[in-house]
Write a protein that holds these residues in place. Structure first.
Motif, short mmCIF file in Angstrom:
data_model
loop_
_atom_site.label_atom_id
_atom_site.label_comp_id
_atom_site.label_asym_id
_atom_site.label_seq_id
_atom_site.Cartn_x
_atom_site.Cartn_y
_atom_site.Cartn_z
N PRO A 1 18.00 28.07 -18.19
CA PRO A 1 18.48 29.28 -18.86
C PRO A 1 19.99 29.41 -18.78
CG PRO A 1 16.62 29.75 -17.40
CD PRO A 1 17.08 28.36 -17.10
N GLN A 2 20.62 29.66 -19.93
CA GLN A 2 22.06 29.93 -20.04
C GLN A 2 22.89 28.90 -19.26
OE1 GLN A 2 22.87 34.03 -19.06
NE2 GLN A 2 21.63 34.82 -20.73
N LEU B 1 11.61 33.54 -22.01
CA LEU B 1 13.06 33.31 -21.98
C LEU B 1 13.67 33.59 -23.34
CD1 LEU B 1 15.62 32.23 -20.54
CD2 LEU B 1 14.93 29.93 -21.25
N SER C 1 16.52 26.70 -12.60
CA SER C 1 15.79 26.04 -13.68
C SER C 1 14.29 26.06 -13.37
CB SER C 1 16.29 24.59 -13.84
OG SER C 1 17.66 24.57 -14.16
N HIS D 1 20.79 28.40 -23.78
CA HIS D 1 19.70 27.80 -23.01
C HIS D 1 19.59 26.31 -23.34
CE1 HIS D 1 18.79 31.91 -22.27
NE2 HIS D 1 18.17 32.14 -23.43
N ARG E 1 20.26 38.28 -25.18
CA ARG E 1 21.30 37.44 -24.59
C ARG E 1 22.65 37.85 -25.13
NH1 ARG E 1 24.22 32.95 -25.61
NH2 ARG E 1 23.41 32.88 -27.73
#
Length: 592
Positions: free
Chosen positions: A514-515, A446, A499, A458, A451
């Motif tokens: 994530p994000q 990740l 998730s 995150h 990004r």
């Protein structure tokens, strides 16, 4: 993507042969003209027959094997490795045995099959102690390349640097270019972007000195990935497009797929999401058609990301599922077909050689019969001996085929066992949930993804069961295990597909978001805390209520700049939640 490991000098398709270093005669042409090299080697093997010198045969077979890997020709690869194994046995040649092992290792690592790294280590051990400095440099580089491709950068880096030094001592600019490229791969895996870019630049410089201009272009595809992480998407796209044009011209399917993937990433980074998504779908279809499953797994993950950016969430989920399925499938019908094809090819060649020998023997016998009747008795005796030899050869051939069949069955069994063990290493045996190792792999993956600056950060949740020690002490560990399974079942359903939840030790769990951003992360944490407290516990479980404490930290890239600092921030927040009375959610003070 070009990995630098299986290269060679320009293919000697001209009339005058070139005297080259051991194992290196075809390393450039194995990349720039792999199909031509395979055809050339087969022609040389057929013409020379049994008169071929062992050293020359080994050199030809190594070039053929590396070309086969670069062109995704599994039949040619199997032929090269089998003949190298035979040469190693007949000529007592450890270098030939090592060459066969390194070829199998490279193929298995690239395609996610078996224990490729173990094969490379066994191969390196066969030439350990060799006095020939060129063989030593070659073997050291092969082992460095195996570790780099197997994504073990900490072990790859010192070996690759030793290979650079060994090739520098030999004055081998091409070899230095090979080794520096693998230094870049190892540094890129460690996410040392600037250092990796510098290594790739050095690799390009040494290939240029060796006048290997096509290799300069190919390493540019690796450099393009670093440019992407540095925010230089337009420059990255130009490098990958140049590499793709060259790879398509030489028929290097695997490298071309890597370049297409990098171009799609660059287009997405420039906001061309639908164009990038369409390119990636075409590349995935080509990889699937070619059966390159090891590479297809990563390509499917990239396609999933681009599908999500393009708004095709159904395809994004389908790609993730297919990647997971491919990751667990190590043996394919294609490989079995290749093995059958190889056995048929090898048996045909052996039969042709035996027929030729028998025809020559019969011609000699006819001449002897015409010369004198006095030789009749001797000729009959010779014929009897010849029949005995033929019978012995047939029996030995049958025994060899039986041994090969048994070895194939053993290899398939070992591969299945290895697949089962690898799956077990990523699962917690008590709860069936992902374990700490799986969590670390997912987290590192990740954090390694590019990004967009505007995207939410995150978020990491660390969860601890309150008073779990007292539960174990009061009602016993079997009941404590029931509590763990109850919470695991709840968390697995509550965190959702976006998730990732894992049990990282004892009564401690982690959830990757994530994000998600801090607000959404805190909302999820509070949902999990309240849901755990509201769980309906079985009547035969002597526990009144199950509560948890949660620490929350978001990855800001500054104070939380790697996995270690991120987990430390979440752990401090969890400690605050525990010391503040438990059954609560606390966000890290290092965030924001």
């Amino acid at each position: 993507m070009f990995r630098g490991a299986w290269l060679g000098l320009l293919l000697a398709l001209i009339a005058t042969p070139v005297v080259a270093a051991p194992m290196n005669a075809f390393r450039e042409s194995a990349v720039t003209n792999p199909h031509g090299l395979i055809a050339f080697v087969r022609q040389q093997l057929d013409q020379a027959g049994v008169a071929l010198q062992p050293a020359r045969e080994r050199e030809l077979l190594w070039g053929m094997g590396t070309a086969a890997i670069n062109s995704n020709d599994d039949a040619a690869l199997a032929e090269a490795t089998l003949r190298l194994d035979g040469l190693a046995t007949v000529a007592h040649d450890p270098v030939a045995a090592a060459a066969a092992g390194f070829l199998r290792a490279r193929h298995d690592i690239a395609n996610g099959l078996g224990d490729g790294l173990g094969e490379a280590l066994k191969a390196a051990d066969k030439v350990l102690g060799e006095s020939d400095s060129e063989v030593v440099a070659w073997a050291r580089f092969q082992l460095c390349d195996a570790y780099a491709l197997d994504e073990k950068p900490a072990k790859a880096l010192p070996l690759c640097q030793q290979a650079v030094a060994a090739y520098r001592a030999l004055g081998d600019d091409f070899g230095i270019g090979d080794a520096e490229n693998d230094v870049g791969i190892a540094l890129a895996t460690l996410n040392r972007v600037n250092d990796a870019a510098a290594a790739y630049e050095r690799s390009r410089e040494y290939y240029a000195r060796a006048k290997a201009e096509q290799l300069v272009v190919m390493v540019g595809d690796n450099l393009a990935q670093m440019y992407l992480k540095q925010g230089r998407a337009r420059e990255a796209q130009a490098l990958s497009e140049a590499s793709l044009k060259q790879e398509l011209a030489t028929g290097r399917i695997s490298d071309a797929l890597g370049s297409s993937t990098n171009i799609a990433r660059a287009e997405a980074a420039q906001g061309q999401h639908r164009q990038a998504y369409a390119r990636m779908r075409a590349a995935v279809a080509q990889a699937r058609k070619a059966g390159i499953n090891g590479q297809l797994i990563d390509m499917l993950k990239v396609e999933s990301q681009l599908a999500e950016q393009a708004g095709d969430l159904r395809q994004a989920l389908a790609d993730e599922r297919e990647a997971a399925q491919l990751g667990s499938a190590f043996e394919t019908p294609a490989l079995r077909a290749i093995e059958v094809e190889l056995e048929q090819r090898y048996a045909t060649r052996e039969k042709e050689l035996r027929i030729s020998e028998l025809e020559h023997a019969n011609e000699l016998k006819d001449l002897q019969l015409k010369a004198a009747e006095a030789e009749t008795a001797r000729r009959r005796e010779q014929q009897q001996r010849q029949r005995l030899v033929n019978l012995t050869i047939a029996l030995l051939a049958a025994a060899l085929l039986l041994i090969v069949g048994l070895l194939v069955l053993l290899l398939r069994s070992q591969r299945r066992h290895t697949a089962e063990l690898q799956a077990q290493t990523l699962r917690d045996p008590l709860t069936g949930m992902a374990n700490r190792r799986a969590f670390q792999q997912r987290a590192i993956e990740l954090l390694g993804r590019p990004r967009e600056a505007s995207a939410p950060l995150h978020v990491l949740l660390l969860i601890d069961i309150d008073h779990f020690k007292s539960i174990n002490d009061s009602i016993g560990h079997p009941q404590g295990d029931r509590v763990l399974r109850l919470l695991t079942d709840y968390l697995r359903g509550a965190v959702g597909d976006a998730s990732f939840a894992a049990r990282i030790g004892g009564e401690e769990f982690a959830v990757l978001c994530p994000q998600a951003g801090l607000t959404a992360g805190m909302r999820l944490a509070e949902t999990l805390r309240a849901g755990s407290a509201a769980l309906a516990l079985p009547k035969d479980l002597p526990v009144d209520k199950l509560t948890i404490s949660i620490g929350v930290a978001q990855f800001d890239g500054v104070r939380c700049h790697d996995l270690s600092s991120w987990m430390r921030a979440a752990d401090l927040a969890l400690y605050s939640a525990k010391s503040g009375g438990r059954d609560q959610v606390v966000a890290s003070k290092l965030v924001g």
